[in-house]
Design a protein around this motif. Structure first.
Motif, PDB file in Angstrom:
ATOM      1  N   ASP A 249     -12.921  -5.200   4.532  1.00 36.46           N
ATOM      2  CA  ASP A 249     -12.398  -6.027   3.428  1.00 36.46           C
ATOM      3  C   ASP A 249     -12.383  -5.260   2.096  1.00 36.46           C
ATOM      4  OD1 ASP A 249     -15.064  -5.896   2.881  1.00 36.46           O
ATOM      5  OD2 ASP A 249     -15.367  -8.053   2.641  1.00 36.46           O
ATOM      6  N   GLY A 250     -12.527  -3.957   2.211  1.00 38.42           N
ATOM      7  CA  GLY A 250     -12.444  -3.153   0.992  1.00 38.42           C
ATOM      8  C   GLY A 250     -12.263  -1.690   1.367  1.00 38.42           C
ATOM      9  N   VAL A 251     -11.261  -1.059   0.775  1.00 41.94           N
ATOM     10  CA  VAL A 251     -11.010   0.349   1.094  1.00 41.94           C
ATOM     11  C   VAL A 251     -11.084   1.185  -0.180  1.00 41.94           C
ATOM     12  CG1 VAL A 251      -9.365   2.024   2.023  1.00 41.94           C
ATOM     13  CG2 VAL A 251      -9.523  -0.264   3.044  1.00 41.94           C
ATOM     14  N   ILE A 252     -11.939   2.184  -0.141  1.00 41.98           N
ATOM     15  CA  ILE A 252     -12.012   3.154  -1.234  1.00 41.98           C
ATOM     16  C   ILE A 252     -11.295   4.409  -0.752  1.00 41.98           C
ATOM     17  CG2 ILE A 252     -13.530   4.573  -2.659  1.00 41.98           C
ATOM     18  CD1 ILE A 252     -15.655   2.378  -2.385  1.00 41.98           C
ATOM     19  N   ALA A 253     -10.137   4.629  -1.316  1.00 39.58           N
ATOM     20  CA  ALA A 253      -9.303   5.727  -0.813  1.00 39.58           C
ATOM     21  C   ALA A 253      -9.617   7.012  -1.552  1.00 39.58           C
ATOM     22  CB  ALA A 253      -7.833   5.378  -0.965  1.00 39.58           C
TER      23      ALA A 253
ATOM     24  N   ASN B 124      -7.459   9.220  -2.603  1.00 39.62           N
ATOM     25  CA  ASN B 124      -6.573   9.341  -3.761  1.00 39.62           C
ATOM     26  C   ASN B 124      -5.479   8.262  -3.683  1.00 39.62           C
ATOM     27  OD1 ASN B 124      -4.617  10.206  -2.002  1.00 39.62           O
ATOM     28  ND2 ASN B 124      -4.349  12.213  -2.951  1.00 39.62           N
ATOM     29  N   ASP B 125      -4.597   8.260  -4.645  1.00 41.20           N
ATOM     30  CA  ASP B 125      -3.620   7.175  -4.711  1.00 41.20           C
ATOM     31  C   ASP B 125      -2.575   7.223  -3.602  1.00 41.20           C
ATOM     32  OD1 ASP B 125      -4.878   6.125  -6.876  1.00 41.20           O
ATOM     33  OD2 ASP B 125      -3.383   6.734  -8.349  1.00 41.20           O
ATOM     34  N   ILE B 126      -2.314   8.396  -3.116  1.00 44.24           N
ATOM     35  CA  ILE B 126      -1.334   8.493  -2.029  1.00 44.24           C
ATOM     36  C   ILE B 126      -1.887   7.810  -0.797  1.00 44.24           C
ATOM     37  CG2 ILE B 126      -0.160  10.065  -0.472  1.00 44.24           C
ATOM     38  CD1 ILE B 126      -0.168  12.088  -2.740  1.00 44.24           C
ATOM     39  N   VAL B 127      -3.105   8.154  -0.467  1.00 48.21           N
ATOM     40  CA  VAL B 127      -3.732   7.541   0.688  1.00 48.21           C
ATOM     41  C   VAL B 127      -3.875   6.036   0.458  1.00 48.21           C
ATOM     42  CG1 VAL B 127      -5.799   7.534   2.119  1.00 48.21           C
ATOM     43  CG2 VAL B 127      -4.916   9.691   1.228  1.00 48.21           C
ATOM     44  N   ALA B 128      -4.243   5.664  -0.761  1.00 47.98           N
ATOM     45  CA  ALA B 128      -4.370   4.239  -1.081  1.00 47.98           C
ATOM     46  C   ALA B 128      -3.046   3.522  -0.875  1.00 47.98           C
ATOM     47  CB  ALA B 128      -4.837   4.063  -2.527  1.00 47.98           C
ATOM     48  N   THR B 129      -1.978   4.166  -1.268  1.00 42.65           N
ATOM     49  CA  THR B 129      -0.658   3.562  -1.112  1.00 42.65           C
ATOM     50  C   THR B 129      -0.340   3.345   0.364  1.00 42.65           C
ATOM     51  OG1 THR B 129       0.063   4.703  -3.111  1.00 42.65           O
ATOM     52  CG2 THR B 129       1.769   3.829  -1.682  1.00 42.65           C
ATOM     53  N   ALA B 130      -0.670   4.335   1.148  1.00 42.63           N
ATOM     54  CA  ALA B 130      -0.438   4.207   2.588  1.00 42.63           C
ATOM     55  C   ALA B 130      -1.281   3.074   3.174  1.00 42.63           C
ATOM     56  CB  ALA B 130      -0.761   5.528   3.292  1.00 42.63           C
TER      57      ALA B 130
ATOM     58  N   VAL C  57      -8.276  -7.921   1.775  1.00 43.89           N
ATOM     59  CA  VAL C  57      -8.819  -6.574   1.651  1.00 43.89           C
ATOM     60  C   VAL C  57      -8.472  -6.025   0.273  1.00 43.89           C
ATOM     61  CG1 VAL C  57      -6.781  -5.635   2.851  1.00 43.89           C
ATOM     62  CG2 VAL C  57      -8.833  -4.230   2.663  1.00 43.89           C
ATOM     63  N   GLN C  58      -9.488  -5.472  -0.370  1.00 45.23           N
ATOM     64  CA  GLN C  58      -9.254  -4.831  -1.663  1.00 45.23           C
ATOM     65  C   GLN C  58      -9.024  -3.334  -1.453  1.00 45.23           C
ATOM     66  OE1 GLN C  58     -11.487  -6.714  -5.114  1.00 45.23           O
ATOM     67  NE2 GLN C  58     -13.148  -6.439  -3.629  1.00 45.23           N
ATOM     68  N   VAL C  59      -8.282  -2.760  -2.356  1.00 47.05           N
ATOM     69  CA  VAL C  59      -8.029  -1.312  -2.256  1.00 47.05           C
ATOM     70  C   VAL C  59      -8.210  -0.670  -3.632  1.00 47.05           C
ATOM     71  CG1 VAL C  59      -6.336   0.485  -1.673  1.00 47.05           C
ATOM     72  CG2 VAL C  59      -6.331  -1.686  -0.411  1.00 47.05           C
ATOM     73  N   ILE C  60      -8.952   0.413  -3.654  1.00 50.94           N
ATOM     74  CA  ILE C  60      -9.049   1.192  -4.892  1.00 50.94           C
ATOM     75  C   ILE C  60      -8.649   2.632  -4.600  1.00 50.94           C
ATOM     76  CG2 ILE C  60     -10.591   2.115  -6.677  1.00 50.94           C
ATOM     77  CD1 ILE C  60     -12.224  -0.345  -6.590  1.00 50.94           C
ATOM     78  N   GLY C  61      -7.761   3.138  -5.420  1.00 48.76           N
ATOM     79  CA  GLY C  61      -7.304   4.518  -5.242  1.00 48.76           C
ATOM     80  C   GLY C  61      -8.058   5.460  -6.173  1.00 48.76           C
ATOM     81  N   PHE C  62      -7.500   6.638  -6.306  1.00 47.93           N
ATOM     82  CA  PHE C  62      -8.096   7.627  -7.197  1.00 47.93           C
ATOM     83  C   PHE C  62      -6.985   8.497  -7.762  1.00 47.93           C
ATOM     84  CE2 PHE C  62     -10.997  10.464  -9.064  1.00 47.93           C
ATOM     85  CZ  PHE C  62     -12.287   9.930  -8.949  1.00 47.93           C
TER      86      PHE C  62
ATOM     87  N   LEU D 210      -1.592  -0.945  -8.024  1.00 45.24           N
ATOM     88  CA  LEU D 210      -2.812  -0.382  -7.458  1.00 45.24           C
ATOM     89  C   LEU D 210      -3.946  -0.228  -8.473  1.00 45.24           C
ATOM     90  CD1 LEU D 210      -3.983   1.023  -4.860  1.00 45.24           C
ATOM     91  CD2 LEU D 210      -3.118   3.171  -5.820  1.00 45.24           C
ATOM     92  N   SER D 211      -5.080  -0.825  -8.152  1.00 44.54           N
ATOM     93  CA  SER D 211      -6.302  -0.561  -8.933  1.00 44.54           C
ATOM     94  C   SER D 211      -6.784   0.828  -8.551  1.00 44.54           C
ATOM     95  CB  SER D 211      -7.378  -1.582  -8.597  1.00 44.54           C
ATOM     96  OG  SER D 211      -6.968  -2.866  -9.002  1.00 44.54           O
ATOM     97  N   THR D 212      -7.242   1.555  -9.536  1.00 46.45           N
ATOM     98  CA  THR D 212      -7.574   2.941  -9.223  1.00 46.45           C
ATOM     99  C   THR D 212      -8.555   3.523 -10.222  1.00 46.45           C
ATOM    100  OG1 THR D 212      -6.566   5.079  -8.647  1.00 46.45           O
ATOM    101  CG2 THR D 212      -5.692   3.958 -10.576  1.00 46.45           C
TER     102      THR D 212
END
Lengths: 326, 326
Positions: free
Chosen positions: A232-236, A238-244, A260-265, A278-280
């Motif tokens: 229920d939460g993904v810490i990616a 970077n933003d590309i992976v987060a986008t995927a 599910v929450q997602v945070i990129g970088f 995207l939250s990042t």
DNA sequence: TTTATGTGTGTAACCGGTTCCACATTTCGA
DNA sequence: TCGAAATGTGGAACCGGTTACACACATAAA
């Protein structure tokens, strides 16, 4: 091509005088200066940098080595570097290293052959003797090196931030995407996130990835949900992976951020344009590039500098892939 | 720095012989060659390109001028150029022009001062005398110029394709985003789309935009729906703008592609990662960059070339912002 | 044997600047 | 008024390569 000799002849002086005049070194009589300046204008003369460089062993060129300009994080860096250099009249010889030691070596070699006066590099091997051997200043960008000049952001803190924000927003079964092991900042982020998750005693999984490429990002996203459908939460990483990940989550009918929450970088430019946006964890890439340029220029012009390791702050950019808190 | 003299001394020959040896010009006895090669290896000698360049008036450098590497379309081009050049041992001096004539001028100036042997430029003024005056080959990339070498894709056909596909998928009230007027390919696309819409007698609106920047893209997207809330098909001037439109449409609660279809242009890497993934007109940016590099190299090495205007094909990439047809 | 041709190598000029040094003239303090 | 210092300028060496040219020697053709 119009040379300094043409200018000298036109102005009725020697080349030495023309040289002193355009470089503002030594004495030149006001009247003479005027004659020379007129000649320069009349002939539209611009000095040959190659000839200059040969004698002085200097140039107005620096080398910039990035892993892959096609990765959306790097254009920002590159642009920052370019603007910083451009403002000081330096030009950039640019190369993509593909994180490949051989290519890196070759580029550095040709940089030297072209008398560059400094190098900015995003390398995974800052301590390699490729760099140690250079006798011109080098700034490592987006990479740390204990005793060499560098500009970077605090990956570990970024990772901590991501985990903290995700926990604060209620995720209980978090998946952390671990970026390529040979890329230091990626590991720092990972480390930071895991630290916080451990401290908080939160349940988490790890998915290992080995590049930041678009093509592969999708397959890791698939792997992630195949292995941990209930996350229920993904810490990616970077933003590309987060986008995927976002893309895949939606394909599976999950609601983001409810299910599910997602945070990129990184906070690459497109992050804000995704739906949901995207939250990042933002790295100030442009500023990092610019700082690197300015630091390098200081090193070139002053020889040494007090503050050689510049760390820029990361920050949480709250958008719509994370839930709201009061 | 180890020079040719050091090598000559070490090998017990003259500098002329060393030069002939490393350049493979003129006669060198096999035994002598060996001695020189050994010396080169022993001293780890690499010729100073600056000195070479001064005498020969050539170099292994080319200039690359792009509007803004931060626009996600250009890294692809740049990478293509770089790979094409890298494979032929040319290096790139890179600059961002910001479509600003002054900057363009300055860069070209310094390119020349550094003895570059060719230039690749994405300029809006291919016919400016900045370029006409150069006596080194220039290739225009992503820009057409009737009588100068260029590599581009068929914008008009792309625009036509976009309109045709959109009509075929049932949109009746189409909005066309018209890109910046001073950017030729943007106008070609627009032209092509409008032609088809006119031919088909479809109702359409136009929204004028003036840049391809992220920041502004969002405001045009807002403007679009503010003026034409009932539009059921948007032909965007590029993928960035399309992304902003998609984002805004979703914010307004519209379903894509059911309520409104969107077609972008370029096929930047993130297009496939959006949700829904973006249907677009693909330009083979990487290939264009590479072709430009190879064309320039041919021009440099052979002086002239038969096929100086290379047009690469555009294609419709069907993804999820357009409806399916049988 | 003579002569032309091919092979192999070194000396020195050259590319277009910068800078050291010598020399001339001016300015200035004692 | 004189010597020292400051100002102004040109000749030439130099940076690190490339190449024209001269020359020596070997080989082949006449």
């Amino acid at each position: 091509m119009v040379t300094i000799k043409d200018v000298a002849r036109h102005a009725g002086v020697s080349v030495a005088t023309v040289s002193r005049c355009i470089n503002e070194t030594g004495y030149v009589h006001a009247d003479t200066r005027k004659k020379v300046e007129d000649a320069v204008r009349a002939l539209n003369y611009a000095p040959n940098e190659v000839a200059r460089s040969l004698y002085t062993r200097k140039s107005k060129l620096i080398g910039l080595l990035l892993p892959d300009i096609t990765n959306p994080y790097f254009p920002q860096l590159a642009r920052g570097v370019e603007d910083g250099m451009q403002a000081n009249e330096f030009r950039i010889i640019f190369g993509n290293s593909d994180e490949n030691e051989q290519k890196e070596q070759e580029y550095i070699q040709t940089f030297i052959q072209n008398n560059v006066v400094g190098v900015i590099s995003s390398t995974n091997r800052p301590d390699s003797d490729i760099y140690a051997k250079l006798n011109i200043p080098v700034v490592f960008l987006d990479r740390t090196s204990s005793d060499s000049p560098s500009v970077y952001s605090d990956g570990r803190k970024g990772g901590r931030l991501a985990a903290q924000e995700m926990i604060a927003r209620g995720s209980k079964r978090i998946t952390v995407l671990r970026g390529p092991v040979h890329i230091r900042p990626a590991q720092d982020r990972f480390q930071g996130a895991v630290e916080v998750l451990e401290e908080a005693g939160i349940d988490y999984n790890i998915i290992q990835t080995s590049s930041f490429s678009f093509a592969e990002a999708e397959s890791w996203a698939k792997e992630l949900f195949a292995k941990h459908l209930d996350t229920d939460g993904v810490i990616a990483s970077n933003d590309i992976v987060a986008t995927a990940v976002l893309h895949e989550a939606q394909r599976l009918g999950k609601r983001v951020p409810e299910d599910v929450q997602v945070i990129g970088f990184d906070d690459i430019p497109l992050s804000s344009l995704l739906s949901p946006s995207l939250s990042t964890i933002r790295q100030p890439a442009y500023d990092m590039g610019k700082e690197a340029a300015l630091l390098l220029i200081r090193l070139i012009e002053q020889g040494k500098v007090d503050n050689r390791n510049i760390q820029l702050p990361v920050s949480f950019v709250e958008r719509d892939t994370t839930r709201k808190v009061d």
